[in-house]
Design an enzyme around this catalytic site. Sequence first.
Site, PDB file in Angstrom:
ATOM      1  N   SER A 288     -30.871  40.345  22.134  1.00 37.82           N
ATOM      2  CA  SER A 288     -30.432  41.426  21.397  1.00 37.82           C
ATOM      3  C   SER A 288     -31.430  42.147  20.764  1.00 37.82           C
ATOM      4  O   SER A 288     -32.670  41.701  20.838  1.00 37.82           O
ATOM      5  CB  SER A 288     -29.636  40.831  20.149  1.00 37.82           C
ATOM      6  OG  SER A 288     -30.484  40.310  19.251  1.00 37.82           O
ATOM      7  N   CYS A 289     -31.295  43.288  19.952  1.00 34.70           N
ATOM      8  CA  CYS A 289     -32.288  44.248  19.436  1.00 34.70           C
ATOM      9  C   CYS A 289     -32.914  43.491  18.349  1.00 34.70           C
ATOM     10  O   CYS A 289     -34.357  43.484  18.224  1.00 34.70           O
ATOM     11  CB  CYS A 289     -31.830  45.601  19.007  1.00 34.70           C
ATOM     12  SG  CYS A 289     -30.383  45.287  17.802  1.00 34.70           S
ATOM     13  N   ARG A 334     -15.659  43.797   9.866  1.00 40.19           N
ATOM     14  CA  ARG A 334     -16.057  45.029  10.495  1.00 40.19           C
ATOM     15  C   ARG A 334     -15.174  46.171  10.693  1.00 40.19           C
ATOM     16  O   ARG A 334     -15.106  47.288  11.238  1.00 40.19           O
ATOM     17  CB  ARG A 334     -16.539  44.619  12.230  1.00 40.19           C
ATOM     18  CG  ARG A 334     -17.745  43.681  12.097  1.00 40.19           C
ATOM     19  CD  ARG A 334     -18.461  43.608  13.544  1.00 40.19           C
ATOM     20  NE  ARG A 334     -19.396  42.605  13.490  1.00 40.19           N
ATOM     21  CZ  ARG A 334     -20.377  42.529  14.355  1.00 40.19           C
ATOM     22  NH1 ARG A 334     -20.286  43.375  15.618  1.00 40.19           N
ATOM     23  NH2 ARG A 334     -21.350  41.682  14.516  1.00 40.19           N
ATOM     24  N   ARG A 370     -24.769  45.132   7.749  1.00 37.98           N
ATOM     25  CA  ARG A 370     -24.696  46.501   8.246  1.00 37.98           C
ATOM     26  C   ARG A 370     -24.598  47.724   7.209  1.00 37.98           C
ATOM     27  O   ARG A 370     -23.999  47.677   6.381  1.00 37.98           O
ATOM     28  CB  ARG A 370     -23.467  46.772   9.258  1.00 37.98           C
ATOM     29  CG  ARG A 370     -23.435  45.804  10.478  1.00 37.98           C
ATOM     30  CD  ARG A 370     -24.465  46.403  11.481  1.00 37.98           C
ATOM     31  NE  ARG A 370     -24.399  45.132  12.567  1.00 37.98           N
ATOM     32  CZ  ARG A 370     -23.750  45.427  13.604  1.00 37.98           C
ATOM     33  NH1 ARG A 370     -22.793  46.447  13.988  1.00 37.98           N
ATOM     34  NH2 ARG A 370     -23.539  44.477  14.757  1.00 37.98           N
ATOM     35  N   ASN A 453     -33.369  49.857  16.694  1.00 40.28           N
ATOM     36  CA  ASN A 453     -32.594  48.946  17.206  1.00 40.28           C
ATOM     37  C   ASN A 453     -31.831  49.910  18.762  1.00 40.28           C
ATOM     38  O   ASN A 453     -31.348  49.034  19.492  1.00 40.28           O
ATOM     39  CB  ASN A 453     -31.529  48.605  16.530  1.00 40.28           C
ATOM     40  CG  ASN A 453     -30.464  49.636  15.747  1.00 40.28           C
ATOM     41  OD1 ASN A 453     -30.940  50.188  14.571  1.00 40.28           O
ATOM     42  ND2 ASN A 453     -29.205  50.171  16.162  1.00 40.28           N
TER      43      ASN A 453
END
Length: 481
Positions: A288-289, A334, A370, A453
């Site tokens: 992943s980033c 989310r 986030r 990212n």
Amino acid sequence: MTVNDDSFTNWKHREETAESMIPMIGKLHREQDVTILLHSRSLVNKSVVSILKTHRFARQIAGAELSVTETMPFLRALTALDLGPSQIDIGMLAATYRTDDRGLSVEEFTAEAVAGATGANKIDRREGRDVVLYGFGRIGRLVARLLIEKAGSGNGLRLRAIVVRGGGEQDLVKRASLLRRDSVHGQFQGTITVDEDNSTILANGNAIKVIYADDPAQVDYTAYGIKDAILIDNTGKWRDREGLSKHLRPGIDKVVLTAPGKGDVPNIVHGVNHDTIKPDERILSCASCTTNAIVPPLKAMEDEYGVLRGHVETVHSFTNDQNLLDNYHKSDRRGRSAPLNMVITETGAASAVAKALPDLKARITGSSIRVPVPDVSIAILNLQLAREASREEVVDHLREVSLTSPLKRQIDFIGAPDAVSSDFIGSRHASIVDAGALKVDGDNAILYLWYDNEFGYSCQVVRVVQHVSGVEYPTYPAPAV
């Protein structure tokens, strides 16, 4: 003459020098597959002002500004050599020459420093390698931009096709438009035209076939003249070996996933464990980033101080996986509006560290928040070290790693006191150490690591693809080990 006049005259002189560099850099790239770097930043296809700004940025990491008048003699010396495919860092040439006390001329020193890329030592120019993108979202389009940019002499990676699900009217035009303009990363550097009759996008002379398919099994790539290709899966729909094996169709040799792999799929962070890829490995992941952001600095700290345990908290930009407005989502939280909320969620980056750094015995935990920005994240890496250190010692160590170590393409360094997230849009490094925010107290070190990212991660993906394709060329002067 006033001070202002002196400054302006100096600027015009440096402008003229940078202008004269451009054809030399371009010719080396096109004719000899040589990429000119300045402290790991490519100078290929850069404007006069970009070249000058890149030289000035050196003060952030090296502690002193670097002038084009210092690097120009090394570039001129390179044009006189019989160079093979390589990457040559003229910033490092200038820096190491300053500390060399043997009395060599610039020409003699340069010839010695890049001897591995000249004469009988130089490697052959490689045949181009076909690349296919499966999926054309945020990462897919940025990887496409990078592949087109790096096509250069035509001997590297060649983006031959993009596979997407069938869309509606004007599908091809709309996809080309998304490649041409990006709200975060700006305009595509070049020209893009659409050939709807042949379902092809032409980008800087590269003909990219757009193939419509709902499943990998529907595509025979050899029908499009594609052979021995590396397919980059940007969808994340399949994460394990069984699922990703569906891509191993006629014309496809290897599959690279732009998401964390599951099961026995190797998770690769370029610069850290890319040299562990087995030649016969056909399926791998670029992790992943966030994994790419934390693993290189974690390795740098482990190598120097030892790490007993750690926790990473990533403050991450929102992604397409979240909802614009509150709506159903299969994951917790989310489903809440991404532009309006900070959203606590999970990250697999901490558990992925073990795959990239199997020798690291420290337990690493992690979580993510986030936040309402469209790009650039920051990982806060809290480490318990095996020995005590001072803040100045850690700062100097990470600065040196970013300049001279094998991780210098992954780790960048900034000392600017007013740096904020938008400053790092377009960064090609996996992570950027914020020296001003770094904290050390005895055996506890807290690193603040910025990362784009989207773009920085895409650069890491392309580096892995270059490595497995055999078109990753050596860098000179060789990084310190």
